[in-house]
Design an enzyme around this catalytic site. Sequence first.
Site, mmCIF file in Angstrom:
data_model
loop_
_atom_site.group_PDB
_atom_site.id
_atom_site.type_symbol
_atom_site.label_atom_id
_atom_site.label_comp_id
_atom_site.label_asym_id
_atom_site.label_seq_id
_atom_site.Cartn_x
_atom_site.Cartn_y
_atom_site.Cartn_z
ATOM 1 N N ASP A 61 0.833 -0.995 -0.021
ATOM 2 C CA ASP A 61 0.104 0.075 -0.069
ATOM 3 C C ASP A 61 0.637 1.200 -0.191
ATOM 4 O OD1 ASP A 61 -1.763 2.211 0.947
ATOM 5 O OD2 ASP A 61 -2.809 0.493 2.134
ATOM 6 N N VAL A 62 0.457 2.284 -1.011
ATOM 7 C CA VAL A 62 1.467 2.839 -1.317
ATOM 8 C C VAL A 62 1.453 4.291 0.297
ATOM 9 C CG1 VAL A 62 1.846 2.636 -3.572
ATOM 10 C CG2 VAL A 62 0.610 4.275 -2.362
ATOM 11 N N ASN A 88 3.314 4.679 -10.368
ATOM 12 C CA ASN A 88 1.922 4.689 -11.536
ATOM 13 C C ASN A 88 0.554 4.408 -10.503
ATOM 14 O OD1 ASN A 88 0.090 3.973 -13.680
ATOM 15 N ND2 ASN A 88 0.093 2.269 -12.427
ATOM 16 N N TYR A 156 -8.259 15.224 -7.126
ATOM 17 C CA TYR A 156 -7.605 15.040 -7.754
ATOM 18 C C TYR A 156 -6.450 15.658 -8.502
ATOM 19 C CZ TYR A 156 -6.215 11.790 -11.727
ATOM 20 O OH TYR A 156 -5.590 11.163 -12.772
ATOM 21 N N LYS A 160 -2.284 15.884 -8.041
ATOM 22 C CA LYS A 160 -1.105 16.027 -9.439
ATOM 23 C C LYS A 160 -0.421 16.768 -9.886
ATOM 24 C CE LYS A 160 -2.667 11.580 -10.666
ATOM 25 N NZ LYS A 160 -1.574 10.510 -10.933
HETATM 26 N N1 NAP Z 1 -6.218 6.136 -18.074
HETATM 27 C C1 NAP Z 1 -5.611 7.858 -17.985
HETATM 28 O O1 NAP Z 1 -5.848 7.773 -18.883
HETATM 29 C C2 NAP Z 1 -4.997 8.157 -16.878
HETATM 30 C C3 NAP Z 1 -4.961 9.730 -17.553
HETATM 31 C C4 NAP Z 1 -4.283 10.485 -16.789
HETATM 32 C C5 NAP Z 1 -3.186 9.393 -15.298
HETATM 33 N N2 NAP Z 1 -3.507 8.606 -15.137
HETATM 34 C C6 NAP Z 1 -2.402 8.076 -14.307
HETATM 35 O O2 NAP Z 1 -2.200 6.585 -14.268
HETATM 36 C C7 NAP Z 1 -1.887 5.878 -13.363
HETATM 37 C C8 NAP Z 1 -3.314 4.791 -13.597
HETATM 38 O O3 NAP Z 1 -4.533 5.016 -13.621
HETATM 39 P P1 NAP Z 1 -5.302 3.445 -14.312
HETATM 40 O O4 NAP Z 1 -5.969 4.697 -15.187
HETATM 41 O O5 NAP Z 1 -4.197 2.727 -14.666
HETATM 42 O O6 NAP Z 1 -6.058 3.352 -12.958
HETATM 43 P P2 NAP Z 1 -6.392 2.315 -12.438
HETATM 44 O O7 NAP Z 1 -6.611 0.642 -13.557
HETATM 45 O O8 NAP Z 1 -7.418 2.657 -12.211
HETATM 46 O O9 NAP Z 1 -5.379 1.689 -11.474
HETATM 47 C C9 NAP Z 1 -4.488 2.329 -10.834
HETATM 48 C C10 NAP Z 1 -3.816 0.887 -9.918
HETATM 49 O O10 NAP Z 1 -3.051 2.551 -8.150
HETATM 50 C C11 NAP Z 1 -3.176 0.945 -7.077
HETATM 51 N N3 NAP Z 1 -3.651 1.913 -5.880
HETATM 52 C C12 NAP Z 1 -4.277 2.506 -5.604
HETATM 53 N N4 NAP Z 1 -4.646 3.201 -4.290
HETATM 54 C C13 NAP Z 1 -3.407 2.046 -3.902
HETATM 55 C C14 NAP Z 1 -2.179 1.969 -2.974
HETATM 56 N N5 NAP Z 1 -2.711 2.891 -1.859
HETATM 57 N N6 NAP Z 1 -1.393 1.724 -2.948
HETATM 58 C C15 NAP Z 1 -0.880 0.864 -4.316
HETATM 59 N N7 NAP Z 1 -1.312 0.570 -5.141
HETATM 60 C C16 NAP Z 1 -3.025 1.320 -5.712
HETATM 61 C C17 NAP Z 1 -5.119 0.247 -7.664
HETATM 62 O O11 NAP Z 1 -4.825 -1.360 -6.857
HETATM 63 P P3 NAP Z 1 -5.250 -1.763 -6.060
HETATM 64 O O12 NAP Z 1 -6.328 -0.723 -5.482
HETATM 65 O O13 NAP Z 1 -5.627 -3.041 -5.973
HETATM 66 O O14 NAP Z 1 -4.468 -0.871 -4.479
HETATM 67 C C18 NAP Z 1 -5.100 0.127 -9.547
HETATM 68 O O15 NAP Z 1 -3.919 -0.761 -9.657
HETATM 69 C C19 NAP Z 1 -3.075 7.131 -11.947
HETATM 70 O O16 NAP Z 1 -1.495 7.823 -11.341
HETATM 71 C C20 NAP Z 1 -3.844 7.299 -12.612
HETATM 72 O O17 NAP Z 1 -3.560 8.713 -11.776
HETATM 73 C C21 NAP Z 1 -4.477 8.137 -16.378
#
Ligand code: NAP
Length: 251
Positions: A61-62, A88, A156, A160
């Site tokens: 857990d980060v 990430n 958010y 960020k």
């Molecule tokens: N998709 C996009 O277009 C987009 C755009 C801009 C930025 N981002 C960024 O990209 C990253 C990944 O996003 P995503 O779209 O792939 O969303 P996602 O599928 O919801 O992935 C987020 C991941 O973070 C993990 N996580 C959340 N809280 C955590 C914690 N306390 N400790 C450890 N792991 C944790 C989650 O796993 P668990 O819940 O199992 O821990 C999940 O695997 C994020 O930082 C997001 O802000 C994404």
Amino acid sequence: MPTTPMSVVLTGGGSGLGRVIARTMVEAGHHVLVAGRTGSSLAETVATCSGPGSIESVVADVTDAASVDALFGRAEDRWGRLDVLVNNAGTFGPTVPFDEVPEEDWRATLDTNTTGAFLCARAAFRLMKRQHPRGGRIINNGSISAQTPRPHSAAYSASKHAVTGLTKAISLDGREHGIACGQIDIGNASTDMTAAMGRGVRQADGSIRPEATMDAQHAADAVLYMAGLPLEANVQFLTVTATTMPFIGRG
Ligand SMILES: NC(=O)c1ccc[n+]([C@@H]2O[C@H](COP(=O)([O-])OP(=O)(O)OC[C@H]3O[C@@H](n4cnc5c(N)ncnc54)[C@H](OP(=O)(O)O)[C@@H]3O)[C@@H](O)[C@H]2O)c1
């Protein structure tokens, strides 16, 4: 494309972008420790990856410093060093009008996206500073919300924007230790987090409209490029978005 295999810690690797980044890194020959809170989703990520690199998962857990320290302890035990951290893990947080943002949701969003990134970067920095050869690279996953907000996303966006400050601070403080730090700001890569974009999301004028998305692989390829540079070079900030999404201009 780098030919030397690197050791990589990747947080939030059990879904979405993290899973695609993990697969991309392993296919490129790198060795990955993938972390997240849910063992079953991490196991699915491991199952989707195939060599020439390798992958292992660690439940972590980060937001919890002890958990983060255990994760980086595992990396050091495994490889004796760490070449790259990809910060990430993230959460989108509350999507309500500003005056309705619950304090606990505000805190939880900053705790994951900002403090979590800090704790992981600090643990990586400590290891990269003392290892031989010294140095390494930290890649923070920001967002285009690190540059400009969407409606109803105060927590958010603030979390960020703070990551952008963290990236700059690590870049500066890392110089004397051979530690490079860069940030990728992604817009609308197709993941569970962005599933709503195709259906329709609130725009600045209050309307609800669908937005273009892009294959998450494009973002993962960019992370691989950033990670593979020699330490004398650094991508400080890289923005990659769905080409026609409403970000540049007025819609
Ligand atoms: N998709 C996009 O277009 C987009 C755009 C801009 C930025 N981002 C960024 O990209 C990253 C990944 O996003 P995503 O779209 O792939 O969303 P996602 O599928 O919801 O992935 C987020 C991941 O973070 C993990 N996580 C959340 N809280 C955590 C914690 N306390 N400790 C450890 N792991 C944790 C989650 O796993 P668990 O819940 O199992 O821990 C999940 O695997 C994020 O930082 C997001 O802000 C994404």
